[in-house]
Design an enzyme around this catalytic site. Structure first.
Site, short mmCIF file in Angstrom:
data_model
loop_
_atom_site.label_atom_id
_atom_site.label_comp_id
_atom_site.label_asym_id
_atom_site.label_seq_id
_atom_site.Cartn_x
_atom_site.Cartn_y
_atom_site.Cartn_z
N GLU A 64 0.82 -1.21 0.00
CA GLU A 64 0.00 0.00 0.00
C GLU A 64 0.85 1.26 0.00
OE1 GLU A 64 -2.66 0.71 3.33
OE2 GLU A 64 -3.37 2.57 2.41
N ASP A 129 8.86 4.97 15.59
CA ASP A 129 8.78 6.41 15.36
C ASP A 129 9.13 7.11 16.68
OD1 ASP A 129 8.19 8.99 14.68
OD2 ASP A 129 6.02 8.70 14.57
N ASP A 131 9.61 10.87 18.26
CA ASP A 131 9.32 12.25 17.90
C ASP A 131 9.70 13.16 19.06
OD1 ASP A 131 7.21 13.68 15.71
OD2 ASP A 131 7.69 14.77 17.54
N CYS A 141 15.59 23.62 25.55
CA CYS A 141 16.03 24.53 24.49
C CYS A 141 14.90 24.94 23.54
CB CYS A 141 17.19 23.91 23.71
SG CYS A 141 16.85 22.24 23.14
N ARG A 182 11.78 16.83 10.11
CA ARG A 182 11.64 17.94 11.04
C ARG A 182 12.18 17.60 12.41
NH1 ARG A 182 6.57 22.03 12.08
NH2 ARG A 182 5.49 20.20 12.86
N HIS A 186 12.67 7.83 12.17
CA HIS A 186 11.97 6.56 12.01
C HIS A 186 12.99 5.45 11.87
CE1 HIS A 186 8.66 9.10 9.88
NE2 HIS A 186 8.58 9.21 11.19
N HIS A 349 -0.38 0.36 9.79
CA HIS A 349 -0.07 1.76 10.04
C HIS A 349 0.83 2.30 8.91
CE1 HIS A 349 -0.17 4.87 13.25
NE2 HIS A 349 0.72 5.40 12.43
ZN LIG Z 1 16.48 22.37 20.89
#
Ligand SMILES: [Zn+2]
Lengths: 443, 488
Positions: A64, A129, A131, A141, A182, A186, A349
C-alpha cells in the site's frame, strides 16, 4: 551570473508547497529505484519488456502507498505493478508527501472490488517512530515543532539504545534509520523474521521496549523493576545511557534540574523523605548566581548533591537501595527512547517514505547512520531548494541537463547509504532462498 | 454416509500432513491416547450428518458461554468453573485414569466437533478471530485441569521444536536468567530446565519481560512452557483457519451448507438452543398475561405485548413471534383463542377475527396444516431471521431498535435507570445483544452482575428468560412464606 548565485536564488524561491518545485524534485531527484529495491527485496528489473525478467514480487505489487496531496486530500490503498507506475502516478498527483503501508494478501488498489474486510495486511517492516514532541516536558532549548542541534542529542541517545537493543535482543540486522524531515526519526527493520510479525508480536516488542509511560499528570514515568532489579535488557540500556548520554545531555547541556521547576520534579522522583527535605533546604537557600559562575552546570552540582546524600545512607540498607534504584529510574526517564507505540503495533499503520520532503522545512527525509547519529545535524540536511539549485547550477555547465540526477547533488551520500543497506537486504534474501532450497531438497 | 467423508475430507484437511481420507466404516472407533488435542489432523473417518450437526452444536454451546464470559469480563477462574459445568453437560472429556468412561468416544466427539466448527467459522475474519479466541480459552481450561503426568506425555508426543539449553550455557547466562525471576522463583533456579525458542513463539512472556532474550532466542524456563504451548496452539489454528477459508469455496456439499450456516449464526447470536419444552406444565389463562408480561417477559415480548394492547393489532411476524412464545409460556389453544380474540376486538369484528386469524393460531399449535408442533423462536432465530420492517415490532429490540427507541423502551417498560443504561447500551454497541438482555434481567431482578439467569448463564431464549424469572419469584415467595411462619 555565477552558478553559485543561481543556486542561492533558486533556494530562496523554492517553496516545498509549490507544485513546480515538487514536480521537479520527483522527476529529477527522487531515488525511485532505491525505494523499489528496499521495499521489494529484489533488484530493479532492467526492462519489463525483456523476456525472462521476473515479475515484481508481491512485496511490491501488494504494497500500500498513500498520498497526501497539496490540498491535504489523503488517498489510501494505492498499489503499483512496477516502479515506473508509482513514478507516473506521483508525477500526475505531485503529492506533498507519500506514505508506505503493509503488503496485503491482495492488491490494495482492488479494495473496492473485494468483499468487505477481505483485504488483510500480511507483511510489513517493523517500524519505530521517535518524535521530539514527546520530549517537550524535559528539553529546555526548544518546544513544539522546533528542533536544534542540542535537543537532537535526546534523539541520538534514543537511536543508540534502540539500535543496540533490536540487534542484541531480537537479532535484527537490517535496520534503516530515517530522519523525519523535522523533529523526529523513524526506524524500518527489513529482516524477514521482522516482516512476518503479527500485530500481537509487534505489541509484544513494544511491551519489551517501552519504559517511559504515563501522561503529564504522572511524575514517575518509569516502573519496570522486577523485585527491585532491572531486567537484563534494560540494565544494558541503562549502562549505555549512563556512560554516554545522561551527563552531557541532561546535566550539562539541557541543565534539566537548573530551574526551580526542574529540581522540584527531581525531588518528586525520590522515594526518601529525609533526603528530599535535606536537598530542598539546600537548594532553596542557594543563590543561583553562585552556582552558575562555577565550571559545573547547576544540574551537575545538584546531581552530585543527591549522590552525596545517598552515600550518607547506610550501605546495604533498603533505603539506600531504593534511592539507588530511583536514581537509575531518573536516568531512564530522562534519556531512554520515547517511542510512539501505536505506530509500531499495527501492520497497517502508514509511515512517511524515505526521501520525501517535509512540507514545512523543505528538508529531505534522509537515512541516518546510527553509528554517526551523534554528529547528525538536522540543520545540515539538504532542502529541496538547495538540491534543485545545485542541479540548476550544474545545468548551465552541462550539455544535456536532463541527464543530471541525485548523483550530482549533495543527496548522493544519502542515497548511497540506502543502496548499501539494500545490498545487505538482497544478500540476506539470497541466503534465505538458498537455505529454503536446501530444506526442500532434504524432503 | 460414506459419501460425506469422501467429499468433505479434502476440505476439512487443513493440515499438510493429511493424506487422502481413509475409508472406514461408520462404527470405526479411532483411538486417542490423550485427552488434550492439538487438532493437527482432521477426522479421517465417517460421521453421520446428524452427528456432524449435533456435535458441532454441543461444542458451540460451550464456546458461546466462553465468549459471553469475555464480554462480561469474567476472571479466568470463574470462566473455568463455567466451562467445566458446560463440558459435563455437552462435551465430557475424561482423563486416562477414568475407568468407566468411553474415552475414545468422548475424544472423537471433541475432535470432530472442533473440525465442524472450523468449517462453520472460517468464513469471515471476524468469525475466525472469535472462534480462535474461544477455542484458545477452552484449550487453556483443559490444559489446566489436565492430569500433569498425562499432559507431559501429550507434550512429548508432539514435536514443538524447542531447543535445549545446555548446563554450560545455563551457567554462562545465570545472572541474566535470574534477573528475569521474582524472588519466589529464584529458589527453584538450580533445578529449572530451560528451553530456547524463537521469541515470536512467546509474545506474552516477551511483552512482560519475563524471559531473557538473545539474538531473537527466548530462554524459557520449563515452568513457562504452557505459554509456548498456548501460543503454538493459537498460531497453528490461525494458519489452519486461513487455509480452510481458502479451501471452502471448493466445497460442493450442499447438505452441509445449511448446517454450517445455522452454526455460524448461532455463534453470532451467542447461543445455539431450541427451547421447545413447555414450561412446568401449569396452565396460564388469558387474563394472566398482562401481569406476567410486566414481571417476567423479556423486552422483545414485552414490546410486542405493549404494542398489541395499544393498537389492538400486530402484524404477521409479530403475531408469530409472540403467539409461539405464549404457547410455550403455557397458554392452551382455548386460552390463546380467547386472548387473541379479545386483544384484536378493539379494531376487529368477531367475524373478521374468526375468518382471518383463527386458522393461523390453530396452525401455531399444530392443530391444522402440517400439524407440526412449532417451537417458539429462540434468540438466534429472532436475531437473524425476519428483520422487522416499518410498523413491525417483532425482532430483538436490542438489535433492531435505534438507540433512542431502545433507551425509551428500556426506561418505560423495564424501568432501567439512566445510571444503568450505559452498561446495557455498551453491550448493544458491541453487538452483544444477548449480554445486554441478560444484564437487563439482572437489573430488573436485583441480581448481582455476572450471575445471569443463574450460574452465570446467558439469555438465549425468551421463554427461558420468562421461566427463570417465574421460578425466581416462586422461590422468593416460598422463602418469604417460610419467614412469615417463623415470626410466630
Ligand atoms: Zn532544541
Amino acid at each position: 551570473m555565477a552558478a553559485n548565485d543561481v543556486a542561492m536564488a533558486t533556494e530562496q524561491q523554492a517553496d516545498p508547497k509549490s507544485p513546480e518545485v515538487m514536480s521537479a524534485f520527483y522527476s529529477r531527484l527522487y531515488p525511485f529505484k532505491s525505494l523499489y529495491t528496499w521495499l521489494s527485496h529484489t533488484p530493479v528489473p532492467i526492462s519489463t519488456k525483456d523476456a525472462g525478467v521476473p515479475k515484481s514480487s508481491t512485496n511490491w505489487t501488494h504494497r500500500e502507498f498513500a498520498f497526501t496531496l497539496q490540498n491535504d486530500a489523503y488517498l489510501r490503498y494505492n498499489s503499483f505493478q512496477e516502479v515506473d507506475d508509482l513514478k507516473k502516478q506521483i508525477m500526475r498527483l505531485i503529492p506533498s508527501r507519500f506514505e508506505i503501508g503493509a503488503v496485503y494478501n491482495a492488491r490494495p488498489k482492488d479494495k473496492k472490488t473485494l468483499p468487505a474486510s477481505a483485504l488483510q495486511p500480511l507483511r510489513r517492516e517493523l517500524v519505530f517512530d521517535i518524535d521530539m514532541t514527546d520530549y517537550d516536558a524535559i528539553r529546555t532549548c526548544c518546544t513544539g515543532g522546533a528542533i536544534c542541534r542540542r535537543c537532537w542529542a535526546f534523539i541520538s541517545a534514543a537511536v543508540s539504545v534502540l539500535d543496540t537493543t533490536l540487534r542484541r535482543d531480537f537479532g535484527y540486522q537490517l535496520l534503516l534509520w530515517v530522519y523525519s524531515g523535522r523533529r523526529g526519526i523513524h526506524c524500518w527493520v527489513s529482516d524477514e523474521s521482522a516482516m512476518v510479525l503479527t500485530d500481537d508480536q509487534r505489541r509484544a516488542i513494544m511491551g519489551w521496549l517501552e519504559v517511559v509511560k504515563g501522561g503529564k499528570d504522572m511524575v514517575k514515568k518509569v516502573n519496570v523493576r522486577v523485585a527491585g532489579g532491572l531486567p537484563p535488557s534494560l540494565q544494558s540500556s541503562l549502562d549505555i545511557l549512563n556512560e554516554n548520554h545522561f551527563m552531557p545531555i541532561v546535566l550539562e547541556d539541557q541543565d534539566c534540574f537548573g530551574s526551580r521547576q526542574g529540581w522540584e520534579t527531581l525531588l518528586e522522583l525520590l522515594p526518601d523523605r529525609e533526603v528530599v527535605s535535606n536537598l530542598r533546604k539546600k537548594w532553596e537557600d542557594e543563590d543561583e548566581d553562585d552556582y552558575s559562575s562555577k565550571e559545573q552546570s547547576i544540574s551537575e552540582r545538584r546531581w552530585n548533591d543527591l549522590r552525596r546524600e545517598v552515600k550518607a545512607v547506610a550501605k546495604g540498607s533498603t533505603r539506600r537501595a531504593a534511592l539507588m534504584a530511583a536514581m537509575e529510574d531518573i536516568v531512564l526517564q530522562y534519556t531512554y527512547p520515547r517511542i510512539d507505540a501505536e505506530v509500531t503495533k499495527h501492520r497497517n499503520h502508514l509511515l512517511k517514505a524515505p526521501f520525501c520532503i517535509h512540507p514545512s522545512t523543505g528538508r529531505v527525509c534522509v537515512p541516518v547512520d546510527p553509528k554517526m547519529v551523534k554528529d547528525f545535524v538536522p540543520e545540515d540536511v539538504p532542502t529541496v531548494g538547495q538540491l534543485l539549485g545545485e542541479l540548476d547550477a550544474l545545468g548551465t555547465k552541462t550539455e544535456d541537463p536532463s541527464t543530471l540526477n541525485w548523483e550530482h547533488t549533495s543527496l548522493k551520500p544519502y542515497v548511497d547509504m540506502m543502496d548499501e543497506h539494500n545490498r545487505r537486504i538482497l544478500q540476506a534474501e539470497r541466503e534465505r532462498k538458498q537455505a529454503e532450497n536446501r530444506k526442500d531438497m532434504s524432503w | 454416509m460414506a459419501a460425506l467423508t469422501a467429499r468433505r475430507g479434502p476440505v476439512a484437511s487443513t493440515s499438510t500432513k493429511s493424506s487422502a481420507p481413509l475409508h472406514v466404516e461408520n462404527h470405526f472407533q479411532p483411538h486417542y491416547p490423550y485427552r488434550l488435542n492439538f487438532y493437527d489432523t482432521p477426522p479421517q473417518f465417517d460421521v453421520t450428518l446428524e452427528q456432524f450437526e449435533s456435535w458441532g452444536l454441543d461444542r458451540l454451546r460451550i464456546l458461546a458461554e466462553i465468549e459471553s464470559s469475555f464480554v462480561r469480563n469474567r476472571a479466568f477462574e470463574e470462566l473455568k468453573g463455567i466451562v467445566n459445568t458446560q463440558q459435563k453437560k455437552y462435551l465430557t472429556l475424561n482423563s486416562n485414569t477414568a475407568i468407566n468412561a468411553d474415552k475414545d468416544a468422548e475424544r472423537k466427539k471433541d475432535h470432530v466437533s472442533h473440525f465442524v466448527l472450523r468449517l462453520a467459522f472460517c468464513r469471515s475474519e471476524d468469525l475466525r478471530r472469535r472462534f480462535i479466541k474461544a477455542e484458545m480459552a477452552l484449550f487453556k481450561v483443559r490444559w489446566e485441569t489436565d492430569d500433569p503426568k498425562e499432559r507431559e506425555e501429550f507434550l512429548k508426543a508432539r514435536a514443538f521444536g524447542w531447543g535445549d539449553v545446555s548446563d554450560a550455557e545455563k551457567a554462562e547466562l545465570e545472572p541474566h536468567l535470574k534477573a528475569c525471576l521474582n524472588p519466589k522463583q529464584l529458589q527453584y533456579f538450580p533445578q529449572e530446565k530451560y528451553y530456547k525458542v524463537p521469541w515470536s513463539r512467546v509474545p506474552d512472556l516477551v511483552h512482560g519481560r519475563r524471559v531473557y532474550l538473545r539474538a531473537g532466542a527466548a530462554y524459557v524456563p520449563s515452568r513457562e512452557q504452557s505459554s509456548i504451548v498456548f501460543q503454538q496452539f493459537q498460531a497453528d489454528l490461525e494458519e489452519a483457519m486461513e487455509m480452510t477459508a481458502r479451501a471452502l469455496p471448493r466445497m460442493d456439499e450442499d447438505r452441509l451448507t445449511p448446517i454450517l450456516d445455522h452454526l455460524s449464526k448461532g455463534f453470532l447470536a451467542g447461543v445455539a438452543s431450541e427451547y421447545s419444552a413447555p414450561e412446568s406444565g401449569e396452565s396460564v389463562t388469558a387474563d394472566m398475561i398482562d401481569g406476567l408480561a410486566k414481571k417476567h417477559f423479556p423486552l422483545c415480548m414485552r414490546a410486542l405485548h405493549e404494542h398489541l394492547r395499544k393498537e389492538s393489532h400486530l402484524r404477521h411476524q409479530g403475531r408469530l413471534q409472540y403467539g409461539l412464545f405464549l404457547k410455550i409460556v403455557g397458554l392452551s389453544i382455548e386460552e390463546a383463542l380467547a386472548f387473541w380474540r379479545k386483544a384484536f376486538s378493539g379494531k376487529m369484528s368477531d367475524e373478521k377475527f374468526t375468518k382471518e386469524h383463527l386458522y393461523n393460531i390453530k396452525h401455531n399449535y399444530g392443530l391444522v396444516g402440517k400439524m407440526a408442533n412449532y417451537p417458539a423462536r429462540s434468540c438466534q432465530t429472532i436475531l437473524t431471521t425476519y428483520p422487522p420492517g416499518a410498523n413491525e415490532f417483532h425482532g430483538c429490540p436490542y438489535r433492531h431498535y435505534s438507540e433512542d427507541n431502545l433507551k425509551t423502551a428500556l426506561q418505560s417498560m423495564m424501568g432501567i435507570s439512566s445510571h444503568d443504561m450505559q452498561d446495557v447500551l455498551s453491550s448493544v454497541r458491541t453487538q452483544h445483544y444477548h449480554v445486554a438482555c441478560t444484564r437487563v434481567y439482572e437489573l430488573t431482578h436485583g441480581i448481582r452482575k455476572g450471575e445471569g439467569l443463574g450460574g452465570g448463564e446467558t439469555v438465549n431464549h425468551p421463554n427461558e428468560y420468562c421461566q427463570r424469572s417465574r421460578e425466581l419469584e416462586k422461590s422468593k415467595n416460598a422463602a418469604a412464606a417460610d419467614d412469615a411462619m417463623k415470626i410466630d
